[in-house]
Enzyme design. Structure first.
Site, PDB file in Angstrom:
ATOM      1  N   THR A 129       0.853  -1.187   0.000  1.00 10.65           N
ATOM      2  CA  THR A 129       0.000   0.000   0.000  1.00 10.65           C
ATOM      3  C   THR A 129       0.882   1.228   0.000  1.00 10.65           C
ATOM      4  O   THR A 129       1.883   1.278   0.735  1.00 10.65           O
ATOM      5  CB  THR A 129      -0.972   0.096   1.200  1.00 10.65           C
ATOM      6  N   ASP A 131      -0.006   3.826   1.239  1.00 12.80           N
ATOM      7  CA  ASP A 131      -0.313   4.545   2.488  1.00 12.80           C
ATOM      8  C   ASP A 131       0.599   4.145   3.659  1.00 12.80           C
ATOM      9  O   ASP A 131       0.632   4.843   4.669  1.00 12.80           O
ATOM     10  CB  ASP A 131      -1.769   4.298   2.906  1.00 12.80           C
ATOM     11  N   GLY A 174      -3.954   9.226   1.645  1.00 14.34           N
ATOM     12  CA  GLY A 174      -3.819   8.850   3.046  1.00 14.34           C
ATOM     13  C   GLY A 174      -5.179   8.996   3.695  1.00 14.34           C
ATOM     14  O   GLY A 174      -5.587  10.084   4.088  1.00 14.34           O
ATOM     15  N   ARG A 269      -4.237  28.341  -3.957  1.00 18.85           N
ATOM     16  CA  ARG A 269      -4.526  27.374  -5.019  1.00 18.85           C
ATOM     17  C   ARG A 269      -4.329  25.965  -4.456  1.00 18.85           C
ATOM     18  O   ARG A 269      -3.551  25.773  -3.522  1.00 18.85           O
ATOM     19  CB  ARG A 269      -3.568  27.542  -6.191  1.00 18.85           C
ATOM     20  N   GLN A 277       0.337   9.534  -7.582  1.00 24.76           N
ATOM     21  CA  GLN A 277       1.170   8.953  -6.520  1.00 24.76           C
ATOM     22  C   GLN A 277       1.264   7.436  -6.613  1.00 24.76           C
ATOM     23  O   GLN A 277       2.142   6.821  -6.025  1.00 24.76           O
ATOM     24  CB  GLN A 277       0.593   9.309  -5.139  1.00 24.76           C
TER      25      GLN A 277
HETATM   26  O1  F6P Z   1      -4.839   2.172  -1.721  1.00 30.47           O
HETATM   27  C1  F6P Z   1      -4.951   3.229  -0.819  1.00 30.47           C
HETATM   28  C2  F6P Z   1      -5.421   4.464  -1.529  1.00 30.47           C
HETATM   29  O2  F6P Z   1      -4.398   4.927  -2.379  1.00 30.47           O
HETATM   30  C3  F6P Z   1      -5.872   5.553  -0.557  1.00 30.47           C
HETATM   31  O3  F6P Z   1      -4.850   6.387  -0.124  1.00 30.47           O
HETATM   32  C4  F6P Z   1      -6.933   6.252  -1.343  1.00 30.47           C
HETATM   33  O4  F6P Z   1      -7.898   6.834  -0.493  1.00 30.47           O
HETATM   34  C5  F6P Z   1      -7.558   5.148  -2.115  1.00 30.47           C
HETATM   35  O5  F6P Z   1      -6.553   4.202  -2.320  1.00 30.47           O
HETATM   36  C6  F6P Z   1      -8.146   5.572  -3.436  1.00 30.47           C
HETATM   37  O6  F6P Z   1      -8.762   4.466  -3.985  1.00 30.47           O
HETATM   38  P1  F6P Z   1      -9.375   4.374  -5.436  1.00 30.47           P
HETATM   39  O7  F6P Z   1      -8.231   4.330  -6.393  1.00 30.47           O
HETATM   40  O8  F6P Z   1     -10.124   3.087  -5.426  1.00 30.47           O
HETATM   41  O9  F6P Z   1     -10.219   5.577  -5.622  1.00 30.47           O
END
Ligand code: F6P
Length: 345
Positions: A129, A131, A174, A269, A277
């Site tokens: 992950t 995160d 996050g 902004r 990311q």
């Molecule tokens: O995998 C974790 C994450 O990158 C989180 O930080 C983020 O909230 C989520 O995935 C976004 O998910 P998706 O790509 O399904 O919108």
């Protein structure tokens, strides 16, 4: 011996490096055959597979994403009407799978823990992950790449902020953990870092912004998507949920920029980094970590263990029960607020 491999949850740089390491060691050292399952748990639930062999994994080490595809499919979702486990078991039997390597975050691995501990389905976990919020491991792969991308963005935003003497708010990913915001914010020299673990005081943020202008600099505010003001809750993108019940975030950056403008009179902004990311080639650190995780995961399969996740502790790769790693999220330690207190709202 035939080993199944799947990647679930949000994709992250380094997934292909894990798959490559598993297959190369599994074939060359142990003589195993492999079956890839497509799109996380959807693969075994619906019997959708991808061939996995040494020629298939050749050249994928630096490639972002996952050659197996990913999804947030939950076998325990109402959609599968209580038949999820049976369907997975049937698929594994059909394809002759002796052990399943599941590469994922808290949700994907949470399912693996249940399948292994409660239903006796042999699973080995690999933590991923961006995160970095999985317990039991010092780092997950993908995090270092995401921090690098966010830091580069902050560096670039400094120069444009200074040119126009504006506030630049950078929203990073996050949901419940502020690791990306903390690391990229400190690395990029942000003036304010806001994380989900600590509700922020908007007046205090505005004070810091104003004092930065007084010193003739333009402020950079890094805010994690899950950060929330002291009054009010997290800001949601819409009211949809994924099959694990997670809400969709994003919007706090835009909200905060408006509040800063309104309260300080300074132009603000927002840049939302979003999926930038998660995409693209993994950093050297993430390739190193992902490769080591893959090598150790196939060793765990070879030793016949189940219900464990490979993890980084210091410089060692260890094994921890998946159930332990997924029992609670690893959030930013409050001691770190004290260390960098001035930066937090
Ligand atoms: O995998 C974790 C994450 O990158 C989180 O930080 C983020 O909230 C989520 O995935 C976004 O998910 P998706 O790509 O399904 O919108």
């Amino acid at each position: 011996m035939r080993v199944g491999v799947l990647t679930g949850g949000g994709d992250c740089p380094g997934l292909n490096a894990v798959i490559r390491a598993i297959v190369r060691k599994g074939v060359q050292e142990y003589g195993y055959d492999f079956t890839g399952f497509r799109d996380g748990w959807r693969g075994p639930l619906e019997g959708v597979t991808v061939p996995l062999s040494i020629p298939v994994v050749r050249g994928i080490l630096p490639r972002g994403g996952t050659i197996l595809g990913s999804s947030r499919t939950n076998p325990f979702d109402a959609e599968y009407a209580g038949q999820g486990v049976r369907r997975i078991r049937d698929s594994l039997a059909t394809y002759g799978i002796d052990s399943l390597i599941t590469i994922g975050g808290e949700d994907t691995l949470g399912v693996a823990a249940t399948l292994s501990d409660e239903y006796g389905i042999p699973c080995v976990g690999v933590p991923k992950t961006i995160d970095n919020d999985l317990s039991g491991t010092d780092y997950t792969f993908g995090f270092d790449t995401a921090v690098g991308i966010a830091t580069e963005a902050i560096d670039r935003l400094h120069t444009t902020a200074e040119s126009h003497m504006r506030v630049l708010v950078v929203e990073v990913m996050g949901r419940h953990a502020g690791w990306i915001a903390l690391h990229s914010g400190l690395a990029g020299g942000a003036n304010v870092i806001l994380i989900p673990e600590q509700r922020f005081d908007t007046d205090q943020v505005c004070e810091w912004v104003t004092s930065r202008f007084r010193a003739s600099y333009a402020p950079i505010v890094v805010v994690a998507e899950g950060a929330a003001p002291a009054t009010g809750g997290m800001i949601l993108k819409d009211d949809s949920h994924d099959s694990f019940g997670h809400v969709r975030l994003s919007g706090v950056g835009e909200w905060l920029a408006k509040e800063i403008e309104r309260r300080t009179g300074k132009e603000a902004r927002t840049t939302v980094l979003g999926h930038v990311q998660r995409g693209g080639t993994p950093s050297a650190f993430d390739r190193w970590l992902a490769t080591r995780f893959g090598l150790h995961a196939i060793d765990a399969v070879h030793e016949g263990v189940s219900g464990v996740m490979v993890a980084l502790r210091g410089t060692d790769i260890v094994r921890v029960p998946i159930s332990e790693a997924t029992a609670r999220l690893k959030t930013v330690d409050p001691a770190l607020y004290a260390e960098a207190g001035v930066f937090f709202g």
